[in-house]
Design an enzyme around this catalytic site. Structure first.
Site, mmCIF file in Angstrom:
data_model
loop_
_atom_site.group_PDB
_atom_site.id
_atom_site.type_symbol
_atom_site.label_atom_id
_atom_site.label_comp_id
_atom_site.label_asym_id
_atom_site.label_seq_id
_atom_site.Cartn_x
_atom_site.Cartn_y
_atom_site.Cartn_z
ATOM 1 N N HIS A 23 0.845 -0.965 0.014
ATOM 2 C CA HIS A 23 -0.400 -0.265 -0.341
ATOM 3 C C HIS A 23 0.880 1.398 -0.485
ATOM 4 O O HIS A 23 0.127 1.806 -0.575
ATOM 5 C CB HIS A 23 -1.066 -0.165 0.954
ATOM 6 C CG HIS A 23 -0.261 -0.240 2.514
ATOM 7 N ND1 HIS A 23 0.246 -0.693 3.506
ATOM 8 C CD2 HIS A 23 -0.007 1.602 3.209
ATOM 9 C CE1 HIS A 23 0.796 -0.167 4.691
ATOM 10 N NE2 HIS A 23 0.159 1.338 4.117
ATOM 11 N N ASP A 71 -0.145 -7.925 1.375
ATOM 12 C CA ASP A 71 0.545 -5.949 1.612
ATOM 13 C C ASP A 71 1.852 -6.545 1.858
ATOM 14 O O ASP A 71 1.949 -5.943 2.456
ATOM 15 C CB ASP A 71 -0.163 -5.466 2.729
ATOM 16 C CG ASP A 71 -0.534 -4.002 3.357
ATOM 17 O OD1 ASP A 71 0.142 -3.725 1.676
ATOM 18 O OD2 ASP A 71 -0.506 -2.993 3.554
ATOM 19 N N GLY A 100 2.967 6.471 9.260
ATOM 20 C CA GLY A 100 4.353 6.902 8.381
ATOM 21 C C GLY A 100 5.205 5.235 8.811
ATOM 22 O O GLY A 100 6.319 5.154 8.415
ATOM 23 N N SER A 158 4.610 2.356 8.385
ATOM 24 C CA SER A 158 3.705 0.965 7.536
ATOM 25 C C SER A 158 5.003 1.178 6.463
ATOM 26 O O SER A 158 6.174 1.420 5.940
ATOM 27 C CB SER A 158 2.705 2.146 6.253
ATOM 28 O OG SER A 158 2.137 2.066 6.615
ATOM 29 N N GLY A 159 4.890 -0.628 6.462
ATOM 30 C CA GLY A 159 6.126 -0.911 5.312
ATOM 31 C C GLY A 159 7.876 -1.171 6.215
ATOM 32 O O GLY A 159 8.318 -1.774 5.653
#
Length: 401
Positions: free
Chosen positions: A202, A254, A349, A351-352
């Site tokens: 995402h 994801d 912030g 994410s990932g």
């Protein structure tokens, strides 16, 4: 009018209940409606005994490959007969290491008296099925056994806010990177090789070539201010590949990979993290760690300067899918971590970025920060892409590009 008003309210409630759910937006964990929820009393699943036929390990003392076959209690060395590098590569990946780096035959006379229970040997008619190619032997014809060395990962140099977290020292999470797009921190990521970064789909799924050139990866940093001081120290991105099954509404699958144009130089502060072992399951309650530059308060859009870290326990899928948590939204390709009472969680912030757990003295990338309802809300823990479900995909992409 009263009947019509009541009907309208009823329809609206149905829409809210069945069609509106938290969605992860570009580079963030979506903020959901805050609400009072009772704490779950559902217990974590009791671990089920592992019925795998074969277990592997590499001895820390002498680097010998050791195998434990089903119904045999002993860990046995592997005869050199019929051995090949391709098999060694498969075993390294099975153990969560990217590839084989070295293998050799070791004379039995050099390994000492510790192995007296027999040996494991490859069947003469062996196919490339790791579960079914092994057989017990009382001796090795060649008088040699296998020693392996796999890709080094998941270790940290001994160097002297995630919501509810604390500041992380330089080198504590050397695989953590900051992904910049158009000169702005968007997401986190994790180093798995000197040219490949794992992040969330995402974060990047809206971006195709030629926008790839606008992404920059910063490694070996703990402060965002250091990026501004060393703007030329970032690494340009060559390719962005997100999982083809990624579904932006359900957040399923994801996960994405970034390939850098130039390889990273590994140092005490820039190192790769290990991947999980195949079929590896960590029990609910296992203490793991998250890190990132995301918001330190749900109501604050400010990205902190310092990298934050926090310890979070894993939550079983059974518990996370219960009616008082995510009510069936957690797929087999997701996992949950956090506290029922909230307070500590990943946020926008982050994410990932990585969810890592320590296993056999190495750190493994168990999850990728994906989504959640709000940040650090009671009974709404963080949800992560479950990396062990994507191992074949990761290896295939790395080999193809």
């Amino acid at each position: 009018m009263g009947i019509l008003s009541g009907l309208a309210v009823g329809v609206w409630l149905l829409v809210v209940k069945f069609f509106i759910k938290p969605m992860a937006s570009q580079g963030s964990v979506e903020f959901g409606d805050t609400k009072e929820t009772s704490f779950c009393n559902i217990t974590d699943d009791i671990p089920v005994p592992d019925h795998k036929k074969v277990f592997y390990r590499i001895s820390s003392e002498n680097s010998l490959l050791e195998i434990q076959l089903e119904k045999l209690q002993s860990w046995l060395p592997v005869c050199y007969e019929r051995w090949n590098a391709s098999l060694g590569n498969s075993i390294c990946r099975h153990l969560g290491y990217l590839r084989l780096t070295k293998h050799k035959g070791v004379n039995l006379t050099d390994i000492g008296p510790n192995y007296t229970d027999g040996f494991v040997q490859i069947n003469a008619d062996a196919k490339n099925d790791l579960k079914n190619i092994w057989q017990f032997r009382g001796s090795c014809v060649t008088g040699k056994v296998i020693a392996l060395k796999c890709f080094d990962c998941g270790t940290r140099a001994k160097l002297p806010r995630i919501i509810g977290g604390t500041e992380a020292n330089l080198g504590r999470w050397p695989w953590q990177v900051s992904l910049y797009q158009s000169s702005k921190h968007i997401c986190g990521g994790s180093i798995i090789t000197n040219q490949w970064i794992v992040t969330a789909a995402h974060c990047v799924h809206n971006y195709r070539l030629p926008q790839v050139s606008s992404w920059i990866v910063y490694a070996g940093i703990v402060t965002q201010s250091s990026v501004k001081l060393e703007e030329n120290s970032g690494y340009s991105v060559e390719k962005i590949i997100y999982n083809e099954k990624y579904h932006h509404r359900s957040h399923d699958n994801d996960i994405a990979l970034m390939k850098l144009k130039l390889p990273l130089n590994f140092t005490d502060t820039v190192r790769p993290v290990c991947l999980p072992q195949y079929e590896e399951e960590f029990a609910g309650g296992t203490r793991c760690w998250i890190s990132g530059w995301g918001h330190t308060r749900p109501d604050d859009a400010h990205i902190p300067d310092m990298l934050k870290e926090a310890s979070v326990p894993l939550i079983s899928t059974k518990k996370c899918n219960s009616s008082c948590m995510y009510n069936g939204e957690i797929t087999p390709r997701m996992l949950c971590a956090g506290y029922p009472e909230g307070n500590i969680d990943a946020c926008q912030g982050d994410s990932g970025g990585p969810l890592v757990c320590q296993d056999e003295n190495v750190w493994r990338l168990i999850g990728v920060v994906s989504w959640g309802t709000g940040c650090a809300e009671p009974n709404h823990p963080g949800v992560y892409a479950k990396v062990s479900e994507f191992l074949d995909w990761i290896y295939e992409i790395i080999e193809s590009y």
